[in-house]
Design an enzyme around this catalytic site. Structure first.
Site, PDB file in Angstrom:
ATOM      1  N   PHE A  20       0.860  -1.179   0.000  1.00  0.00           N
ATOM      2  CA  PHE A  20       0.000   0.000   0.000  1.00  0.00           C
ATOM      3  C   PHE A  20       0.896   1.228   0.000  1.00  0.00           C
ATOM      4  CE2 PHE A  20      -4.623   0.508   1.516  1.00  0.00           C
ATOM      5  CZ  PHE A  20      -5.088  -0.300   0.498  1.00  0.00           C
ATOM      6  N   GLN A  78      -7.748  14.607   5.578  1.00  0.00           N
ATOM      7  CA  GLN A  78      -7.181  13.987   4.373  1.00  0.00           C
ATOM      8  C   GLN A  78      -8.161  14.046   3.208  1.00  0.00           C
ATOM      9  OE1 GLN A  78      -6.551   9.508   3.959  1.00  0.00           O
ATOM     10  NE2 GLN A  78      -4.450  10.250   4.023  1.00  0.00           N
ATOM     11  N   HIS A  90      -8.829  12.430  -0.284  1.00  0.00           N
ATOM     12  CA  HIS A  90      -8.415  11.329  -1.149  1.00  0.00           C
ATOM     13  C   HIS A  90      -8.371  11.876  -2.563  1.00  0.00           C
ATOM     14  CE1 HIS A  90      -8.204   7.430  -3.053  1.00  0.00           C
ATOM     15  NE2 HIS A  90      -8.040   6.878  -1.875  1.00  0.00           N
ATOM     16  N   LEU A 119     -15.671   7.066  -3.293  1.00  0.00           N
ATOM     17  CA  LEU A 119     -14.272   6.658  -3.403  1.00  0.00           C
ATOM     18  C   LEU A 119     -14.008   5.806  -4.640  1.00  0.00           C
ATOM     19  CD1 LEU A 119     -11.507   6.627  -1.929  1.00  0.00           C
ATOM     20  CD2 LEU A 119     -12.189   4.436  -0.994  1.00  0.00           C
ATOM     21  N   GLU A 177      -7.709   3.253  -4.643  1.00  0.00           N
ATOM     22  CA  GLU A 177      -6.322   3.484  -5.009  1.00  0.00           C
ATOM     23  C   GLU A 177      -5.811   2.378  -5.939  1.00  0.00           C
ATOM     24  OE1 GLU A 177      -4.730   5.350  -1.620  1.00  0.00           O
ATOM     25  OE2 GLU A 177      -2.739   4.556  -1.992  1.00  0.00           O
ATOM     26  N   ARG A 218      -1.046  10.055  -1.239  1.00  0.00           N
ATOM     27  CA  ARG A 218      -2.363  10.670  -1.414  1.00  0.00           C
ATOM     28  C   ARG A 218      -2.313  12.191  -1.418  1.00  0.00           C
ATOM     29  NH1 ARG A 218      -6.216   6.881   2.444  1.00  0.00           N
ATOM     30  NH2 ARG A 218      -6.038   5.050   1.111  1.00  0.00           N
ATOM     31  N   HIS A 254     -11.890  12.749   3.031  1.00  0.00           N
ATOM     32  CA  HIS A 254     -11.858  11.318   3.307  1.00  0.00           C
ATOM     33  C   HIS A 254     -11.691  10.967   4.777  1.00  0.00           C
ATOM     34  CE1 HIS A 254     -11.344   7.150   2.346  1.00  0.00           C
ATOM     35  NE2 HIS A 254     -10.081   7.100   2.697  1.00  0.00           N
ATOM     36  N   ARG A 307      -2.861  10.107   7.052  1.00  0.00           N
ATOM     37  CA  ARG A 307      -2.986   8.698   7.397  1.00  0.00           C
ATOM     38  C   ARG A 307      -2.577   7.804   6.236  1.00  0.00           C
ATOM     39  NH1 ARG A 307      -6.715   4.884   6.168  1.00  0.00           N
ATOM     40  NH2 ARG A 307      -8.389   6.276   5.543  1.00  0.00           N
TER      41      ARG A 307
END
Ligand SMILES: Cc1cc2nc3c(=O)[nH]c(=O)nc-3n(C[C@H](O)[C@H](O)[C@H](O)COP(=O)(O)OP(=O)(O)OC[C@H]3O[C@@H](n4cnc5c(N)ncnc54)[C@H](O)[C@@H]3O)c2cc1C
Ligand code: SF4
Ligand code: SF4
Ligand code: FES
Lengths: 478, 542
Positions: free
Chosen positions: B118, B230, B232, B246, B249, B280, B344, B378
């Protein structure tokens, strides 16, 4: 956009009422956006559930034009009629789901073990994506007439049953929750937003394990024994279809096609005339029919009831019979056999339903036959084989007057008629009401089980579609 | 007192996402526990929507130290080190708990837990269940919860916390029908999730309204870093009502290209080395810049394109995306997706100790409602781990809380009742206030911030706070209180954004030039406690 919403206020003591709303929404709005618009611009007290807005939480299921959908995923259309799920109602579109939730089994992990294999995980997965929207509960025909707890409840029992970390006896529990009440109508699959195949992947599997432990219903055991002994699920009371017809039935005139014919137990031994009528219809349409005499029961009653020990033998004998006959297409006139051959067999030949085949090949237009007819979609044709238009095309061509009727299970399938006849009758009674509403004189269908059962519960004449077609042809010839 | 509906327990858990349920099943071992949620239990909040995964160090190549470092670096070193240590070292055991309770996460052929790489992490440490990891987590927890003795209260909204002599001892609740209630307890756990809904465009569920920040704040708890929101980079743009949804990713992970309206792969300008696979915050800022500078699409987005990939690859690896877009009439095998940043995750929130203790006695908190774990940004997969690690810790700490004698502060209850009654005489509808707030937050307190815009927003929110809300039936009560909660959260985000005179993590101030890096910044947390706010200055770095 104009929509109609069913409103209900428990405080007024008045029954639910339909209210029309005209709200403005953006292009490609979902039903949920329409509900939001009603709340935000017209009535802030309007009650409905929502949360994730993306088909992930299952809060927002409602019925749109009668069918359960997720409001956040379904595109809104002019004139939509929006109602709550068919569950006890609290207010507006909010229903009482607590009793259903209380039935969902939990994990009884008696140990600290984390041991589970990749293969076990992969087997559980197809039963795991449930978002507890209860669309399936809302539309299951067996729930309202019995103590059956419903499809997603069975899904969860099997999910736990497959898990080595669970220590509960899920078979006994499933039986207690009505395992044998499911008619395998597949309505729950049709409405499931996650397309979970509960009847095939949970209910039939649980029944199979119940069978291994000798826990099947007595009537089902007797039926399985009969099939194993005679190769047929129906006792021989008179000369059967197979005994009456030739090995090859030549058509009238030019041969347009050749098919093998799979008759099935009901048409072979109990309601024989419609099968003979079907042969005539095929003849008149230039179709040569080869009838292998060593064919036997397709095994559907065994699979649906879980007593499938003898199944591989049946499958092999049937496939061999048609391979030996050298046909590449096998035609059925029984929705149940057709669905079984298509979904539970791996056949080296193509399987078609008679309605599907006639429409594909083109059929001779019969003369209209008088009377008002309605059509009952057999579950195993509609959802088992995805066939709904073709029978209607045939009917339109032959019926003087044809009236539509929304599809609903008649209650005969899944071993319910043999195992729990009272429940089958109760589901049938609901269907009978629907038939009555159409005002039809005759019911037409393409399944011998439905035919037999519908006649019992409605008292109306039920015709097989082939019989009706033949009447049209005969009239023409006169 | 008009409130007749009262209940009592040892531990009251507010919220039933990953953090709340985890806390409840733990607290239950110490005494009678009640879990309340304003939604149906488990269905509310954002846990059930999480797709990507759960970070935990499980194999030899990885280490707790690496997880710690990745999280600190990702968080722009604004994280609370002790909390990050705790997260990294306990996440592995929390995933094992889930497995022993029946989790259906993906396994490898050798039956060990599968993990994928990730963004921002040096090892493949993200455990997953296909692309519905959060749903799986919730289902596992529900199977555990339903078999426990925890009392489950569905669709009950907590309006305010109650306290006695500085100790939190219960909450005022309101059910679906608008009936008020009181639940008293020895300890209360806040697990109410984030507040993406204060923005016009968000990935969050409609329950993500930040009630817990407001509940904690009003009860005197300290909040930190509220400006750290945050965005996204890839949210849906059309249709209008689906904006913000969303877009995982994984689309970029699988090789998707980002292009502006001129067809240029603009990431070459912002991060030529990592391109689309950058972090991000970088990608979100890049997209925002393209749009601001006039190279965006008609709807104010950019293109995310996978059509150069083999069709089968898209069908096998991105089935959910393919289907979702097909539903909206876009075939991503042939045409690009239109994307833009979307609010997000709230990294800030209630300040906690590693024991999940807030700054107020008998009040604990876990999950997205807390601050400090993720610092300024995050990492994907760390939030689910956070819910489990600190959910359990909150359950234990609350469970161990001494039993106290119940004393209800009648003044507090009466004041609440009077306030609620005043809504019937207000003037503005919740829906209208919320719309105005969301637009202001989106336009003025988004990815790029400056003092002028923030001041405008501050005035606007103040104006909305001074407008009295109107309701017509008790069933609208919770909605009105939630609207006020959202306004309070908005206010704190703006305050924090004004206080933090630097660009750090997800917070970017275009009007400030700085000479320090994240590691050498003289600033610590922004903090907010009843009428007082400020920013920590690290004297030794000045
Ligand atoms: C679309 C999406 C994808 C994500 N993907 C990932 C991922 O792949 N990996 C990852 O680590 N993180 C991911 N996240 C972040 C992560 O899901 C959340 O941060 C985390 O789940 C928050 O959990 P929680 O338990 O704190 O709160 P939530 O799950 O948000 O639950 C909040 C609960 O509080 C209740 N509640 C709120 N207010 C009240 C009130 N006033 N009274 C009563 N009840 C109340 C709600 O009903 C709900 O039950 C994602 C987030 C989103 C939105
Ligand atoms: S197949 Fe039909 S009867 Fe069986 S559970 Fe599904 S909906 Fe109910
Ligand atoms: S099985 Fe499907 S229809 Fe039934 S509750 Fe689960 S998701 Fe909904
Ligand atoms: S709102 Fe969650 S499924 Fe529709």
């Amino acid at each position: 956009m104009k929509v109609t919403i069913s409103r209900f206020d428990p405080d007024t003591g008045e029954p639910p009422k339909f209210v029309e709303y005209d709200v403005s929404v953006k292009k490609a709005a979902r039903v949920l956006n329409v509900l939001d618009a009603v709340r935000d611009t017209i009535d802030p007290g309007f009650a409905y559930r929502h949360c994730c807005r993306g088909g992930q939480c299952g809060s927002c299921a409602v019925r749109v034009n009668g069918e359960p959908v997720l409001a956040c995923m379904q595109e809104a259309r002019e004139g939509d009629v929006i109602e709550p799920l068919e569950l006890p109602r609290i207010r507006d579109l909010v229903t009482d789901i607590a009793p259903v939730m209380a039935q969902i089994a939990w994990m009884n992990s008696g140990c600290d073990c984390t041991q589970v294999t990749q293969q076990e995980i992969e087997e559980i997965k197809p039963l795991r994506e449930c978002i507890e929207c209860y669309s399936c509960i809302s539309s299951c025909p067996a729930i309202s007439v019995s103590d059956y707890k419903g499809p997603t409840i069975m899904r969860q029992e099997q999910r736990l049953n497959l898990d080595p970390r669970d220590k509960g006896d899920r078979i006994l529990e499933a039986i207690d929750k009505g395992l044998f009440s499911c008619t395998t109508c597949h309505k729950c699959v049709e409405v499931c937003p996650k397309e979970i195949e509960t009847p095939r992947k949970a209910i039939e599997k649980l029944r199979a394990e119940a069978a291994k432990r000798g826990l099947s219903l007595p009537a089902h055991k007797a039926l399985a024994a009969l099939i194993e002994k005679t190769g047929r699920s129906v006792e021989r009371k008179e000369p059967t279809f197979l005994e009456r017809v030739a090995d090859v039935i030549e058509p009238e005139g030019e041969v347009r096609a050749t098919v093998g014919f799979f008759v099935g137990c009901m048409f072979n031994g109990r309601v024989i005339q419609p099968a003979l009528d079907a042969m005539e219809v095929l003849r008149k349409n230039g179709i040569r029919v080869i009838v292998p005499k060593d064919q036997i029961c397709c095994g559907s009653p065994l699979i649906r009831t879980g007593l499938s020990g003898f199944l591989p033998e049946l499958q092999k004998r049937n496939i061999d019979a048609f391979v030996k006959a050298g046909v590449d297409t096998v035609l059925t006139i029984c929705a149940g056999c057709g669905s079984t051959l298509k979904n539970d067999y791996d056949t080296p030949f193509r399987v078609v339903d008679i309605t599907e085949y006639l429409c594909e090949l083109g059929f001779k237009i019969p003369e209209k036959v008088e009377g008002t007819y309605t059509y009952h979609d057999p579950c195993h044709l509609l959802r088992g084989q995805g066939i709904s238009e073709q029978p209607r095309i045939l009917l339109d061509s032959v019926a003087e007057k044809f009236v539509e009727m929304p599809a609903r299970c008649c209650g005969a399938g899944g071993g319910v008629k043999s195992g729990l006849p009272e429940q089958a009758a109760a589901i049938g009674a609901i269907r009978a009401e629907m038939v009555k509403e159409t005002g039809a004189d005759y019911i037409v269908t393409v399944c011998p089980f439905c035919e037999f059962h519908l006649h019992q519960v409605t008292g109306l004449p039920v015709k097989n579609i082939a019989t009706l077609m033949l009447e049209g042809y005969r009239k023409q010839e006169k | 007192m008009g409130i007749e509906n009262t209940k009592d327990c040892h531990v009251l858990v507010i919220g039933s996402g990953g953090a709340g349920i985890r806390a409840a099943v733990e607290a239950e071992t110490f005494g009678e526990t009640i879990i309340v949620s304003k939604t149906i239990t488990g269905k509310g909040g954002c846990t059930v929507m999480a797709e990507g995964g759960f970070n935990a160090v499980l194999n030899e190549e990885d280490s707790i130290q690496t997880h710690f470092e990745d999280t600190m670096r990702g968080g722009a070193f604004l994280n609370d080190e002790l909390l990050v240590q705790t997260l990294a070292s306990e996440a592995p055991n929390r995933i094992r708990d889930l497995f022993s309770w029946g989790a259906v996460f993906d396994l490898k052929e050798d039956n060990t837990i599968a993990q994928r790489p990730f963004g921002g992490q040096r090892c493949a440490r993200t455990c997953y269940a296909g692309d519905h990891t959060g749903h799986e987590l919730v289902m596992t927890l529900l199977e555990k919860l339903r078999g426990s003795t925890v009392e489950i209260e569905n669709e009950v909204t907590v309006l305010d916390l109650l306290s006695d002599d500085g100790k939190v001892n219960g909450a005022i609740t309101c059910d679906r029908e608008g009936e008020l209630g009181v639940i008293t307890a020895d300890a209360v756990i806040l697990a109410t999730g984030g507040a993406g809904q204060v923005y016009d465009t968000t990935t969050n569920s409609t329950a993500g309204t930040g009630d817990g920040y407001a509940l904690g704040y009003r009860a005197g708890a300290q909040l930190i870093d509220m400006e750290q929101v945050q965005f996204h980079p890839t949210g849906a743009v059309t249709p209008y009502d689906s904006r913000g949804r969303l877009i995982t990713e994984a689309v970029r992970g699988e090789g998707g290209f980002l292009k502006n309206a001129l067809g240029e792969r603009f990431m070459t300008k912002y991060d030529p080395a990592r391109m689309e696979l950058s972090t991000r915050d970088v990608v979100a800022r890049a997209i925002a810049t393209e749009v601001l500078e006039g190279r965006g699409t008609e709807h104010g987005g950019v293109w995310l394109d996978v059509s150069h990939l083999p069709r089968e690859h898209i069908e096998i690896r991105l089935p959910i995306m393919l289907n979702q877009f097909l539903q909206f009439g876009v075939d991503i095998r042939n045409e690009p997706m239109e994307v833009a940043p979307t609010a997000h995750h709230f990294m800030g929130g209630i300040k906690i100790t590693p024991e999940a203790q807030t700054t107020v006695s008998h009040l604990y908190a876990a999950g997205e409602v807390t601050g400090g774990v993720h610092g300024g940004n995050r990492l994907g997969g760390n939030a689910l781990a956070d819910t489990q690690v600190f959910g359990k810790r909150a359950g234990i700490a609350a469970g161990k809380t001494e039993r106290t004698e119940r004393r209800l502060d009648m003044d507090q209850i009466r004041a609440a009742e009077n306030k609620l009654a005043s809504y019937y005489e207000g003037t503005a509808k919740s829906a209208d206030i919320r719309r105005a707030m969301k637009t202001t937050m989106w336009n003025n307190v988004g990815i790029y911030r400056n003092e002028l815009d923030l001041k405008v927003a501050e005035r606007e929110i103040k104006k909305l706070q001074n407008t009295r809300l109107l309701i017509a039936s008790p069933r609208e009560l919770s909605d009105a209180v939630i609207t006020e909660n959202m306004l309070l959260v908005a206010q704190l985000v703006i305050e924090g954004a004004l206080l933090r005179r630097e660009s750090r993590g997800a917070h970017t101030r275009t009007d400030i030039k700085q000479s320090w890096t994240n590691e050498t910044s003289p600033f610590g947390h922004t903090f907010f406690v009843k009428g007082k706010s400020g920013i920590e200055i690290l004297e030794d770095r000045l």
